[in-house]
Design a protein around this motif. Structure first.
Motif, PDB file in Angstrom:
ATOM      1  N   MET A  59       8.043  15.328  32.548  1.00 51.79           N
ATOM      2  CA  MET A  59       9.025  15.390  31.454  1.00 51.79           C
ATOM      3  C   MET A  59      10.409  15.761  31.957  1.00 51.79           C
ATOM      4  N   THR A  60      10.466  16.553  33.012  1.00 52.31           N
ATOM      5  CA  THR A  60      11.766  17.009  33.519  1.00 52.31           C
ATOM      6  C   THR A  60      12.318  16.099  34.620  1.00 52.31           C
ATOM      7  N   TRP A  61      11.569  15.101  35.016  1.00 52.74           N
ATOM      8  CA  TRP A  61      12.023  14.148  36.024  1.00 52.74           C
ATOM      9  C   TRP A  61      13.111  13.279  35.412  1.00 52.74           C
ATOM     10  N   PRO A  62      14.333  13.358  35.913  1.00 52.13           N
ATOM     11  CA  PRO A  62      15.409  12.561  35.316  1.00 52.13           C
ATOM     12  C   PRO A  62      15.173  11.065  35.514  1.00 52.13           C
ATOM     13  N   PRO A  63      15.746  10.249  34.651  1.00 53.01           N
ATOM     14  CA  PRO A  63      15.508   8.799  34.735  1.00 53.01           C
ATOM     15  C   PRO A  63      16.260   8.145  35.902  1.00 53.01           C
ATOM     16  N   THR A  64      15.891   8.508  37.099  1.00 55.53           N
ATOM     17  CA  THR A  64      16.512   7.964  38.302  1.00 55.53           C
ATOM     18  C   THR A  64      15.709   6.758  38.783  1.00 55.53           C
ATOM     19  N   ASP A  65      16.170   6.154  39.868  1.00 54.88           N
ATOM     20  CA  ASP A  65      15.429   5.025  40.446  1.00 54.88           C
ATOM     21  C   ASP A  65      14.014   5.437  40.851  1.00 54.88           C
ATOM     22  N   SER A  66      13.892   6.641  41.393  1.00 50.64           N
ATOM     23  CA  SER A  66      12.564   7.093  41.821  1.00 50.64           C
ATOM     24  C   SER A  66      11.612   7.186  40.633  1.00 50.64           C
ATOM     25  N   TYR A  67      12.112   7.682  39.503  1.00 48.16           N
ATOM     26  CA  TYR A  67      11.261   7.783  38.316  1.00 48.16           C
ATOM     27  C   TYR A  67      10.840   6.402  37.834  1.00 48.16           C
ATOM     28  N   HIS A  68      11.771   5.472  37.788  1.00 46.33           N
ATOM     29  CA  HIS A  68      11.457   4.125  37.305  1.00 46.33           C
ATOM     30  C   HIS A  68      10.460   3.427  38.230  1.00 46.33           C
ATOM     31  N   GLN A  69      10.526   3.697  39.526  1.00 45.73           N
ATOM     32  CA  GLN A  69       9.557   3.120  40.449  1.00 45.73           C
ATOM     33  C   GLN A  69       8.167   3.692  40.207  1.00 45.73           C
ATOM     34  N   PHE A  70       8.095   4.972  39.898  1.00 45.45           N
ATOM     35  CA  PHE A  70       6.799   5.625  39.728  1.00 45.45           C
ATOM     36  C   PHE A  70       6.215   5.424  38.336  1.00 45.45           C
ATOM     37  N   SER A  71       7.051   5.273  37.322  1.00 45.16           N
ATOM     38  CA  SER A  71       6.543   5.273  35.947  1.00 45.16           C
ATOM     39  C   SER A  71       5.618   4.101  35.650  1.00 45.16           C
ATOM     40  N   LEU A  72       5.854   2.940  36.251  1.00 35.33           N
ATOM     41  CA  LEU A  72       5.001   1.785  35.960  1.00 35.33           C
ATOM     42  C   LEU A  72       3.572   2.027  36.441  1.00 35.33           C
ATOM     43  N   ILE A  73       3.410   2.500  37.673  1.00 31.45           N
ATOM     44  CA  ILE A  73       2.058   2.769  38.183  1.00 31.45           C
ATOM     45  C   ILE A  73       1.428   3.964  37.468  1.00 31.45           C
ATOM     46  N   LEU A  74       2.254   4.920  37.092  1.00 32.20           N
ATOM     47  CA  LEU A  74       1.745   6.070  36.344  1.00 32.20           C
ATOM     48  C   LEU A  74       1.150   5.629  35.012  1.00 32.20           C
ATOM     49  N   HIS A  75       1.838   4.750  34.310  1.00 32.18           N
ATOM     50  CA  HIS A  75       1.338   4.295  33.018  1.00 32.18           C
ATOM     51  C   HIS A  75       0.126   3.387  33.177  1.00 32.18           C
ATOM     52  N   ALA A  76       0.066   2.623  34.260  1.00 33.16           N
ATOM     53  CA  ALA A  76      -1.140   1.823  34.537  1.00 33.16           C
ATOM     54  C   ALA A  76      -2.329   2.747  34.777  1.00 33.16           C
ATOM     55  N   PHE A  77      -2.107   3.826  35.524  1.00 31.14           N
ATOM     56  CA  PHE A  77      -3.170   4.801  35.766  1.00 31.14           C
ATOM     57  C   PHE A  77      -3.586   5.465  34.453  1.00 31.14           C
ATOM     58  N   GLY A  78      -2.623   5.827  33.631  1.00 31.43           N
ATOM     59  CA  GLY A  78      -2.933   6.441  32.343  1.00 31.43           C
ATOM     60  C   GLY A  78      -3.748   5.519  31.456  1.00 31.43           C
TER      61      GLY A  78
END
Length: 195
Positions: A59-78
């Motif tokens: 929740m505290t991870w700012p919407p940076t490039d690193s977050y956008h790279q990780f969020s897709l795989i995170l949501h696939a895992f979820g």
């Protein structure tokens, strides 16, 4: 539509907030069940609190490039974990139904290891590979988040998420192995009693 959802930061925050609430309530419930004599492994309760911590990091991870790279795989895992939880719930409901039908459980009981092998043989052949795949997917998350941290070393969030997922992978994997070993030992003991 999916692309729009992936770019909406408030949806991600709301999801992590909901998951944190979910894991806190489950941890409280399992603590109560454990105090009342349930044989829930302590790891699962610790896992739920660790998930809350990981949710706070996300929740505290700012919407940076690193977050956008990780969020897709995170949501696939979820999404995968959500389907896995549905299968696990169905498996546990079938085991509890069997116990109730055999007169070994009442309405307020939860699943334990006393069930005969009737559901173990068929259902677990489908469930176990899914669980192992989930463990490997989580290990992939660890490596992926670590690689992101190596590309963005000034950001601490990818490292924290990687460490949290590594702890959860190790705990989940080892606890699953322990439970399977205990079940095999119980099955052998039950087979010796019936012979």
């Amino acid at each position: 539509m999916v692309s729009l959802m992936l770019n909406m930061r408030w949806v991600h925050i709301f999801l992590q907030l909901f998951l944190s609430y979910y894991y806190v309530t489950i941890a409280i419930r399992e603590n109560i069940l454990r105090e009342n004599g349930s044989n829930i492994k302590s790891w699962w309760i610790q896992h739920h609190y660790l998930m809350v911590g990981c949710g706070v990091v996300l929740m505290t991870w700012p919407p940076t490039d690193s977050y956008h790279q990780f969020s897709l795989i995170l949501h696939a895992f979820g999404l995968y974990v959500s389907f896995l939880q549905i299968f696990q719930t169905r498996y546990q409901m079938a085991r509890l139904y069997t116990q109730r039908a055999l007169g070994k459980a009442g309405e307020m009981d939860v699943v334990n290891t006393d069930t005969r092998d009737s559901h173990w043989i068929g259902s677990v052949k489908l469930l176990l590979p899914m669980v192992w795949f989930g463990h490997m997917f989580q290990l992939h998350l660890v490596i992926y988040a670590l690689r992101i941290w190596l590309r963005f070393p000034k950001e601490i969030h990818p490292l924290c998420v990687s460490v949290c997922n590594l702890a959860m992978f190790l705990g989940n994997f080892s606890t699953t192995l322990i439970v399977l070993r205990e079940k095999a030992k119980n099955r052998r003991a039950n087979n010796k009693k019936t012979q």
